[in-house]
Design a protein around this motif. Structure first.
Motif, PDB file in Angstrom:
ATOM      1  N   LEU A   5      37.682  10.535  64.671  1.00 12.57           N
ATOM      2  CA  LEU A   5      38.238  11.892  64.661  1.00 12.57           C
ATOM      3  C   LEU A   5      38.604  12.343  66.079  1.00 12.57           C
ATOM      4  CD1 LEU A   5      38.875  14.367  62.869  1.00 12.57           C
ATOM      5  CD2 LEU A   5      36.559  15.184  63.302  1.00 12.57           C
ATOM      6  N   LEU A   6      37.743  12.006  67.033  1.00 10.75           N
ATOM      7  CA  LEU A   6      37.998  12.376  68.425  1.00 10.75           C
ATOM      8  C   LEU A   6      39.255  11.671  68.949  1.00 10.75           C
ATOM      9  CD1 LEU A   6      36.703  14.081  70.708  1.00 10.75           C
ATOM     10  CD2 LEU A   6      35.607  11.975  71.515  1.00 10.75           C
ATOM     11  N   LEU A  55      41.821  10.477  67.168  1.00 18.87           N
ATOM     12  CA  LEU A  55      43.005  11.026  66.495  1.00 18.87           C
ATOM     13  C   LEU A  55      43.363  12.403  67.054  1.00 18.87           C
ATOM     14  CD1 LEU A  55      42.008   9.930  62.890  1.00 18.87           C
ATOM     15  CD2 LEU A  55      44.131   9.239  63.994  1.00 18.87           C
ATOM     16  N   THR A  56      42.336  13.178  67.392  1.00 16.51           N
ATOM     17  CA  THR A  56      42.567  14.506  67.947  1.00 16.51           C
ATOM     18  C   THR A  56      43.154  14.420  69.349  1.00 16.51           C
ATOM     19  OG1 THR A  56      40.723  15.414  66.696  1.00 16.51           O
ATOM     20  CG2 THR A  56      41.446  16.675  68.611  1.00 16.51           C
ATOM     21  N   THR A  57      42.551  13.581  70.187  1.00 19.08           N
ATOM     22  CA  THR A  57      42.959  13.493  71.588  1.00 19.08           C
ATOM     23  C   THR A  57      44.358  12.905  71.724  1.00 19.08           C
ATOM     24  OG1 THR A  57      40.651  13.039  72.047  1.00 19.08           O
ATOM     25  CG2 THR A  57      42.180  12.722  73.858  1.00 19.08           C
ATOM     26  N   LYS A  62      46.614  12.654  69.330  1.00 11.10           N
ATOM     27  CA  LYS A  62      47.550  13.307  68.415  1.00 11.10           C
ATOM     28  C   LYS A  62      48.261  12.326  67.478  1.00 11.10           C
ATOM     29  CE  LYS A  62      48.308  17.774  70.354  1.00 11.10           C
ATOM     30  NZ  LYS A  62      49.041  18.889  69.788  1.00 11.10           N
ATOM     31  N   ALA A  76      48.543  10.610  63.677  1.00  6.96           N
ATOM     32  CA  ALA A  76      48.217  10.959  62.302  1.00  6.96           C
ATOM     33  C   ALA A  76      47.343   9.889  61.671  1.00  6.96           C
ATOM     34  CB  ALA A  76      49.496  11.143  61.493  1.00  6.96           C
ATOM     35  N   MET A 135      43.300  11.354  59.581  1.00  2.97           N
ATOM     36  CA  MET A 135      42.501  12.584  59.526  1.00  2.97           C
ATOM     37  C   MET A 135      42.238  13.060  58.104  1.00  2.97           C
ATOM     38  SD  MET A 135      42.918  15.144  62.572  1.00  2.97           S
ATOM     39  CE  MET A 135      42.718  14.687  64.269  1.00  2.97           C
ATOM     40  N   PRO A 136      43.251  13.088  57.208  1.00  2.00           N
ATOM     41  CA  PRO A 136      42.938  13.496  55.836  1.00  2.00           C
ATOM     42  C   PRO A 136      41.851  12.622  55.199  1.00  2.00           C
ATOM     43  CG  PRO A 136      45.298  13.519  56.168  1.00  2.00           C
ATOM     44  CD  PRO A 136      44.708  12.916  57.411  1.00  2.00           C
ATOM     45  N   THR A 137      41.890  11.301  55.460  1.00  2.00           N
ATOM     46  CA  THR A 137      40.876  10.405  54.907  1.00  2.00           C
ATOM     47  C   THR A 137      39.486  10.778  55.437  1.00  2.00           C
ATOM     48  OG1 THR A 137      42.484   8.619  54.807  1.00  2.00           O
ATOM     49  CG2 THR A 137      40.181   7.978  54.678  1.00  2.00           C
ATOM     50  N   MET A 163      38.502  13.746  56.607  1.00  2.64           N
ATOM     51  CA  MET A 163      38.080  15.042  56.066  1.00  2.64           C
ATOM     52  C   MET A 163      37.635  14.910  54.604  1.00  2.64           C
ATOM     53  SD  MET A 163      38.193  16.958  58.667  1.00  2.64           S
ATOM     54  CE  MET A 163      37.642  18.417  57.776  1.00  2.64           C
ATOM     55  N   LEU A 180      29.878  13.209  59.745  1.00  2.00           N
ATOM     56  CA  LEU A 180      30.792  12.509  60.669  1.00  2.00           C
ATOM     57  C   LEU A 180      30.067  11.461  61.506  1.00  2.00           C
ATOM     58  CD1 LEU A 180      32.988  15.450  62.033  1.00  2.00           C
ATOM     59  CD2 LEU A 180      33.790  13.503  60.685  1.00  2.00           C
ATOM     60  N   LEU A 195      46.062  20.484  54.519  1.00  3.20           N
ATOM     61  CA  LEU A 195      46.458  19.223  55.154  1.00  3.20           C
ATOM     62  C   LEU A 195      45.636  18.059  54.609  1.00  3.20           C
ATOM     63  CD1 LEU A 195      46.777  20.621  58.774  1.00  3.20           C
ATOM     64  CD2 LEU A 195      48.641  19.497  57.565  1.00  3.20           C
ATOM     65  N   THR A 196      44.362  18.333  54.328  1.00  4.80           N
ATOM     66  CA  THR A 196      43.485  17.294  53.786  1.00  4.80           C
ATOM     67  C   THR A 196      43.871  16.935  52.355  1.00  4.80           C
ATOM     68  OG1 THR A 196      41.637  18.065  55.128  1.00  4.80           O
ATOM     69  CG2 THR A 196      41.090  16.715  53.215  1.00  4.80           C
ATOM     70  N   LYS A 241      47.462  15.474  52.193  1.00  3.16           N
ATOM     71  CA  LYS A 241      47.630  14.321  53.094  1.00  3.16           C
ATOM     72  C   LYS A 241      48.871  14.429  53.975  1.00  3.16           C
ATOM     73  CE  LYS A 241      44.692  10.839  51.182  1.00  3.16           C
ATOM     74  NZ  LYS A 241      44.343   9.556  51.757  1.00  3.16           N
ATOM     75  N   ALA A 254      50.508  15.248  57.734  1.00  2.00           N
ATOM     76  CA  ALA A 254      50.093  15.246  59.135  1.00  2.00           C
ATOM     77  C   ALA A 254      50.355  16.603  59.773  1.00  2.00           C
ATOM     78  CB  ALA A 254      50.819  14.152  59.903  1.00  2.00           C
ATOM     79  N   MET A 304      46.678  18.652  62.066  1.00  2.00           N
ATOM     80  CA  MET A 304      45.233  18.453  62.170  1.00  2.00           C
ATOM     81  C   MET A 304      44.765  18.306  63.622  1.00  2.00           C
ATOM     82  SD  MET A 304      43.455  16.523  59.150  1.00  2.00           S
ATOM     83  CE  MET A 304      43.615  17.007  57.459  1.00  2.00           C
ATOM     84  N   PRO A 305      45.450  17.513  64.464  1.00  2.00           N
ATOM     85  CA  PRO A 305      44.997  17.454  65.858  1.00  2.00           C
ATOM     86  C   PRO A 305      44.975  18.835  66.526  1.00  2.00           C
ATOM     87  CG  PRO A 305      46.508  15.660  65.431  1.00  2.00           C
ATOM     88  CD  PRO A 305      46.524  16.535  64.197  1.00  2.00           C
ATOM     89  N   MET A 334      41.865  20.650  65.272  1.00  2.00           N
ATOM     90  CA  MET A 334      40.636  20.114  65.855  1.00  2.00           C
ATOM     91  C   MET A 334      40.504  20.508  67.330  1.00  2.00           C
ATOM     92  SD  MET A 334      39.176  18.809  63.291  1.00  2.00           S
ATOM     93  CE  MET A 334      37.747  18.258  64.224  1.00  2.00           C
ATOM     94  N   GLN A 335      41.611  20.450  68.054  1.00  2.00           N
ATOM     95  CA  GLN A 335      41.565  20.845  69.469  1.00  2.00           C
ATOM     96  C   GLN A 335      41.169  22.307  69.632  1.00  2.00           C
ATOM     97  OE1 GLN A 335      45.369  19.532  70.995  1.00  2.00           O
ATOM     98  NE2 GLN A 335      44.511  17.625  71.785  1.00  2.00           N
TER      99      GLN A 335
END
Lengths: 159, 159
Positions: free
Chosen positions: A37-38, A40-42, A44, A46, A63-65, A67, A81, B40-41, B44, B46, B63-64, B67-68
């Motif tokens: 998750l981190l 994908l977030t950092t 950006k 999908a 990310m959807p998977t 969540m 998580l 979004l979850t 599915k 992005a 999602m990113p 999360m950020q």
């Protein structure tokens, strides 16, 4: 069969068609979901490829998977998580081609997927082919093809 | 300028090029992040468009980005999902075209973005154009163009 002249302009820059493995963000099968998750977030992204400890392709994680994996009927259980491993929830039904792929196959798969994984015959992850690269080729064709070539309708065969 | 014959095959099915607004998942500017995250979850996606209460286009949320918005240096603060409104964190620098768009403009923008928003002159959200639709056109060109047309190299002008 793909037309030869179209193909030439579509993948003019064949070397850049595959984004090599060392330039692609990936996670390991044994990573926990909080790590994925981190990332994908950092970065950006999908969705990213999941590799085993030998760098063999195993699946995709999005990310959807992630969540969905931590949601139950009542609530989102964020503490999960740190417990769940990526391989428990990753999507193992991912699109891939071998290194000697046919462009035709790549084009068909990219209609339905954001990128296609490239693996060698042993399953080692070699890189990805993205929609963006093919769209650069579509741009070249749209702008250059009819300037470069004379195009005339073929005679229809009357039966 | 895009070649006329290439263009014809690229967007053969012009009616399906724009996915109409009523078929696109969206969130409202005043929705909280937990609502957006759930959408979004579940669907599915992005990234989805953000509209105001008049259905005017205001931004994109992914999602990113969500999360950020709930991460600080120490930790992820999930309780903030119920507090922050989408409009506080959405990306307002989104790609868009008007309804009388030039295909050229769409093709250029899609190299860098997964989809392009279509708005009318007052900013009302009309739909999206996705990479997938253009890639269907690329497939048509790759398979059909040189079967349909005779293609010969134009003579080079020697100066």
């Amino acid at each position: 069969m793909i037309g030869e002249k179209i193909k030439k302009l579509l993948i003019e820059d064949e070397k850049t068609l595959v984004k090599p493995a060392d330039q692609v963000a990936v996670v390991g099968v044994k990573n926990r979901l909080n790590h994925a998750l981190l990332l994908l977030t950092t970065d950006k992204y999908a969705v990213v490829p999941v590799l085993d400890d030998q760098s063999k392709m195993q699946g995709l994680i999005s990310m959807p998977t992630i969540m969905q994996a931590i949601m139950d009927i009542e609530d989102v259980r964020f503490e999960k998580l740190a417990e769940i491993e990526v391989e428990e929830v990753m999507d193992t039904n991912y699109p891939y081609v071998y290194e000697d792929f046919e462009l035709e196959d790549v084009l068909n798969k990219l209609v339905h997927h954001a990128f296609i994984t490239v693996v060698d015959i042993q399953g080692y992850f070699k890189g990805i082919i993205t929609r963006s690269e093919i769209l650069k080729g579509t741009n070249r064709i749209a702008h250059e093809f009819e300037r470069k070539y004379s195009v005339t309708e073929k005679a229809t065969v009357i039966q």
